[in-house]
Design a protein around this motif. Sequence first.
Motif, mmCIF file in Angstrom:
data_model
loop_
_atom_site.group_PDB
_atom_site.id
_atom_site.type_symbol
_atom_site.label_atom_id
_atom_site.label_comp_id
_atom_site.label_asym_id
_atom_site.label_seq_id
_atom_site.Cartn_x
_atom_site.Cartn_y
_atom_site.Cartn_z
ATOM 1 N N ALA A 151 0.845 -1.189 0.000
ATOM 2 C CA ALA A 151 0.000 0.000 0.000
ATOM 3 C C ALA A 151 0.885 1.244 0.000
ATOM 4 C CB ALA A 151 -0.910 -0.003 1.216
ATOM 5 N N VAL A 152 0.490 2.210 -0.804
ATOM 6 C CA VAL A 152 1.226 3.473 -0.915
ATOM 7 C C VAL A 152 0.297 4.589 -0.476
ATOM 8 C CG1 VAL A 152 2.476 5.029 -2.448
ATOM 9 C CG2 VAL A 152 2.525 2.558 -2.878
ATOM 10 N N THR A 153 0.711 5.336 0.537
ATOM 11 C CA THR A 153 -0.118 6.442 0.991
ATOM 12 C C THR A 153 0.743 7.637 1.349
ATOM 13 O OG1 THR A 153 -2.044 6.987 2.344
ATOM 14 C CG2 THR A 153 -0.204 5.937 3.482
ATOM 15 N N GLY A 154 0.077 8.721 1.633
ATOM 16 C CA GLY A 154 0.734 9.972 1.982
ATOM 17 C C GLY A 154 -0.301 11.073 1.858
ATOM 18 N N LEU A 155 -0.071 12.157 2.548
ATOM 19 C CA LEU A 155 -0.990 13.284 2.449
ATOM 20 C C LEU A 155 -0.860 13.944 1.075
ATOM 21 C CD1 LEU A 155 -0.350 14.673 6.035
ATOM 22 C CD2 LEU A 155 -2.345 13.394 5.251
ATOM 23 N N SER A 156 -1.815 14.776 0.725
ATOM 24 C CA SER A 156 -1.839 15.404 -0.602
ATOM 25 C C SER A 156 -0.492 16.038 -0.935
ATOM 26 C CB SER A 156 -2.931 16.475 -0.658
ATOM 27 O OG SER A 156 -4.196 15.898 -0.490
#
Length: 458
Positions: A23-28
């Motif tokens: 999974a790849v995430t991060g804030l805008s």
Amino acid sequence: MNRIKQEVNDFIHRSMDSHVRIAVTGLSRAGKTAFITSLVNQLLHTSTHSQLPLLAAARDKRIIGAKREPQTNMMVPRFAYDEAMAQLHGETPAWPQPTRDVSEIRLAVKYKPTKKTKKLLGSHSTLHLDIIDYPGEWLLDLPLLDMDFSQWCESQFSALKGQRAELAKAWLEQLDTLDLSAEADEKQLQTLSETYTEYLHACKDAGLHWVQPGRFVLPGELAGAPVLQFFPCRFDSEKKPQSNSNLALLKARYQEYQQKVVKAFYKHHFSTFDRQIVLVDCLQPLNAGHDSFHDMRAALEQIMHSFRYGRSGILSRLFSPKIDKILFAATKADHVTPDQHTNLVSLLQQMVHPAWQTASFEHIDMSCMSMASIQATKPGYIAHDGQSQPALQGTTLDEQAMTVFPGEVPKKLPQAVYWQQNGFEFTAFRPLQSERDDPLPHIRIDKALEYLIGDKLK
């Protein structure tokens, strides 16, 4: 029948440790789309190029090749890899359009195994790699599952201090006109929810990252749905609201949001991840100021509380996958001079320190690094006061060639005096020009790959 067959195949691959969901995430604006595009691009070029020296399987020439495969979850949008590459290879290279919803892409990586158990099955093995992109803002909603409407309202009003209080004025003025006990007025509630959403967007535009509900700023397919039309309000939680009142409808929508949006995301996506990379843009908040920087740290801490820690032993991998590795990556490392990369990693470690302690207690493998998914500058030197000084050369988004020294990155969490005395000058550059047949230029994508899947390629 085909779906059942695919699920059985995935079960077999998982049991043989030949399937992993990253999974790849991060804030805008952390660079999720650029990262996934580059990761896929690098793996697809492993059979013809040697640009991944920090990925052991590639360095040892054990990767035979990689190809894209149809994704198994047909209900999730396809990650727009081809569209992203078209933008990067345009006449004027441009950053890919950011994704606003969950998306997915699957790769098959064929390699020569080193483990005896895999060698017994043949001279080569295949790792099936699912890469899932989702907005970090959605993780900010998972704590809502432990709060009723009254508790959530209280948490939102307690956050209305300083800059947030200023940004919320228009919404608060409209809120004063709402009679919570009156018969539900859907039009008025829609108008107020839109004003509340505008307040959340204003927070993000001002560099404040902690926003709830996260789906309000990145609604995806839910844009315009009544489930996104609620907002905090002040009321006596001891009194039961009258049926069909404004308050009753707000509470009902909040509960629907909890169950049908937040819990559904956890059940269908988040709980299936094996490994997680969290992309963090430390540089924009450094540029924006003290409030922005520390608000982002608070948002990151909130995100970290959401992870379901636990080792992925063989039984848990088969029946209840859990995140067993987390990589924090400070993105846009090419926007600071190479001598500042160590400071950038140190700063990131400081920002995620509380989460690191929790992960260590749960025996979770965790690491921090800096990288540039798609390189936008070239390092060099300039003469300053008779001395050579590190600098960056690149082309800005408005097509201006520029050579800059953006400043020093603090090793530790900076105090307010940092912005008064030094500050940081962030300049946004467009991607470097690259040939279509060559892999995209990067900084340490191979190190990220080694951490995320290196053990799976043995």
